[in-house]
Enzyme design. Structure first.
Site, PDB file in Angstrom:
ATOM      1  N   ASP A 188       7.566 -16.238   6.727  1.00 43.39           N
ATOM      2  CA  ASP A 188       8.807 -15.594   6.293  1.00 43.39           C
ATOM      3  C   ASP A 188       8.410 -14.912   4.988  1.00 43.39           C
ATOM      4  OD1 ASP A 188      11.149 -15.058   4.766  1.00 43.39           O
ATOM      5  OD2 ASP A 188      12.276 -16.356   6.115  1.00 43.39           O
ATOM      6  N   HIS A 189       8.268 -13.586   5.031  1.00 43.98           N
ATOM      7  CA  HIS A 189       7.623 -12.937   3.881  1.00 43.98           C
ATOM      8  C   HIS A 189       8.447 -13.064   2.593  1.00 43.98           C
ATOM      9  CE1 HIS A 189      10.117  -9.384   4.859  1.00 43.98           C
ATOM     10  NE2 HIS A 189       9.837  -8.936   3.654  1.00 43.98           N
ATOM     11  N   HIS A 218      15.412 -15.032   6.226  1.00 42.99           N
ATOM     12  CA  HIS A 218      15.212 -14.783   4.790  1.00 42.99           C
ATOM     13  C   HIS A 218      16.354 -15.336   3.933  1.00 42.99           C
ATOM     14  CE1 HIS A 218      12.137 -12.331   6.410  1.00 42.99           C
ATOM     15  NE2 HIS A 218      12.848 -11.256   6.627  1.00 42.99           N
TER      16      HIS A 218
END
Ligand SMILES: NC(=O)C1=CN([C@@H]2O[C@H](COP(=O)(O)OP(=O)(O)OC[C@H]3O[C@@H](n4cnc5c(N)ncnc54)[C@H](OP(=O)(O)O)[C@@H]3O)[C@@H](O)[C@H]2O)C=CC1
Ligand SMILES: O=C1O[C@H](COP(=O)(O)O)[C@@H](O)[C@H](O)[C@H]1O
Length: 493
Positions: free
Chosen positions: A182-183, A245
């Protein structure tokens, strides 16, 4: 530099001709190499169906690094790209896996990578399960070193498909070998949430329902659907941003202090927050959530099309490009504190901001009217500005008023020498050193789907009144009303 900080590995990128590899992965690997965070003992194998050669891949890697605007001497780049190899490969074709294994063994010998293998699945999610299975079946995960698998999002489209996918992957890999990326968890200021909270008594002592009135999270984008119509229309803002996110940021903001800063302890605290998230019954969804889809509009003098005009296949779309919600946490610390979240495409501003609104003092000594009272706000700026701002009330010398809000700010962008690494760079490095803290555990993924599934199911049954917000605005008016019903409003971000 210790061995651990300068890992040796062969990195295999499935989907090496794709957008993510070009824009994020190649520049990130290069940065790690330049910073000495990747040993000289590394090789990268790029895989995709296109009939590229090693040379074509290397040229593309070089281009992508130049486009990411890292200045570098050409010899440096050539030395770096010489570690890249291409294998034309269809993941659905069994006959290709044996060849890959042979190539990897040769590269491990040539680059002395100690058998460490990192498989990065930068491909459409429908291939994730199959690739994991084949890696096991063809012995690619049997090596003398470690084997890790990075999986891109989306991880399923609802709880049941996510479970199915997880079962498929878990048949081939153990949980501790799986890195679900999950950047947002690689963003500097998202990682800073824990530090701001747990290294500062002035915040952590107040971090509860006695002192906090509400929390607001905004992740707004100016971009529209771009070239991703096919993916996005199946996904929408809930699956694309809220399920992953935004809920990850919620978990970091609301979790209890972990007893130690270890992967297991941090994950365990995040999981407790997700478990305490109240699931909203179908008939109440519209009281807690607002969806939107962008209409045409204007930004910086430029006329912008509506979502439905972006692509032929979107002409009748009922996919939401915006979602706002009021989240309720049923635990001792947060009972009664609404957590407002919003995210959307084609909004007025690109920003990721978390604003914590503190409760008012019991009495108004310094203002002529209640209206002038300004609560204390702590704003954690994630992007594009990175920093924190604390809004307090003070008597501004010479301003004539008794008290007015002033801002105490720390802006990372103004600190000399700070050059925040790209989120993917940090996360790739974490994976090569075996640190899974900033990757999502299966339990977090499952709980997040459990939370959003009822929203998606309810909305799938109702016809939305789309489009309902102008491109270049901050979303539909119903999202303002969501807060107004509680006597609150969105703070400027
Ligand atoms: N792009 C982005 O900014 C982001 C992407 N992601 C995720 O990353 C993943 C990849 O996205 P993205 O790079 O944009 O996608 P692209 O469509 O740009 O790339 C897909 C890649 O898969 C390859 N491919 C497709 N079918 C096969 C096959 N049968 N065998 C082997 N290779 C195949 C394609 O190459 P070829 O046609 O040559 O086979 C290409 O390299 C997705 O899961 C996406 O959701 C997540 C966040 C952001
Ligand atoms: O995962 C995704 O994130 C981007 C937004 O990322 P950011 O780092 O620019 O905030 C979003 O545009 C995309 O739709 C989504 O898939």
């Amino acid at each position: 530099m210790s061995e651990k900080r300068q890992p040796k590995a062969t990195i295999v990128i499935f989907g090496a001709t794709g957008d993510l590899a070009k824009r994020k992965l190649f520049p990130s690997i290069y940065n790690l190499y330049k910073k000495g965070k990747l040993s000289e003992n590394f090789a990268v194998v790029g895989l995709a169906r296109r009939p590229w050669t090693d040379e074509i891949l290397r040229e593309n890697v070089e281009q992508s690094i130049k486009q990411a605007s890292f200045s570098s001497a050409d010899e440096d780049l050539r030395e770096f790209t010489s570690h890249f190899y291409y294998n034309s490969f269809d993941v659905t074709d069994d006959s290709t896996y044996d060849g890959l294994n042979k190539l990897m063994i040769d590269l491990e010998d040539k680059y002395q990578t100690e058998g460490n293998r990192l498989f990065y699945l930068a491909m459409a999610p429908n291939f994730f399960g199959l690739i994991a299975k084949k890696l096991k079946e063809y012995g690619l995960k049997e090596s003398s070193g470690w084997t890790r698998l990075i999986i891109e999002k989306p991880f399923g489209t609802n709880l049941s498909s996510a479970k199915e996918l997880n079962n498929e992957i878990r048949e081939a890999f153990d949980e501790d070998q799986i890195y679900r990326i999950d950047h947002y968890l690689g963003k500097e200021m998202v990682q800073n949430i824990e530090v701001i909270r747990f290294a500062n008594g002035i915040f952590e002592h107040l971090w509860n329902n006695q002192y906090i009135s509400n929390i607001q999270i905004t992740a707004s984008e100016t971009l529209g659907v771009e070239e991703r119509a096919r993916y996005y229309d199946e996904s929408g803002a809930v699956r694309d941003m809220l399920q992953n996110h935004i809920l990850q940021m919620v978990a970091l903001l609301l979790m209890e202090p972990p007893i130690k800063l270890t992967t297991d302890e941090i994950r365990s605290e995040k999981i407790k927050v997700l478990r305490a998230l109240r699931k909203i019954d179908s008939e109440k969804i519209d009281k807690y959530f607002v969806r939107g889809q962008y209409d045409s509009g204007e930004m910086n003098g430029e006329a912008l099309p509506s979502y439905r005009e972006e692509d032929e296949q979107l002409a009748n779309s009922t996919t939401e490009t915006y979602v706002a919600g009021k989240l309720v946490i049923d635990n001792y610390r947060w009972a009664g504190v609404p957590i407002y979240v919003r995210t959307g495409k084609r909004m007025a501003k690109k920003t990721i901001d978390i604003t914590i609104q503190f409760k008012d003092l019991p009495m108004n000594l310094y203002y002529k009217s209640e209206k002038e009272r300004h609560p204390n706000l702590l704003s954690i700026k994630i992007q594009p500005d990175e920093g924190i701002t604390l809004s307090i009330n003070a008597n501004k010398a010479g301003a004539g008023s008794l008290a007015e809000p002033v801002q105490l700010s720390l802006n990372n962008n103004d600190v000399p020498g700070i050059n925040t690494p790209e989120a993917y760079e940090k996360l790739l490095y974490d994976c090569t050193i075996g640190d899974a803290t900033n990757f999502t555990h299966w339990d977090e993924v499952a709980l997040s789907w459990e939370f959003v599934d009822p929203i998606l199911e309810t909305w799938a049954e109702q016809q939305p009144n789309f489009p309902n917000y102008k491109s270049g605005s901050m979303g539909p008016k119903e999202a303002d009303e969501l807060l107004e019903r509680d006597g609150n409003h969105w703070w400027d971000v």
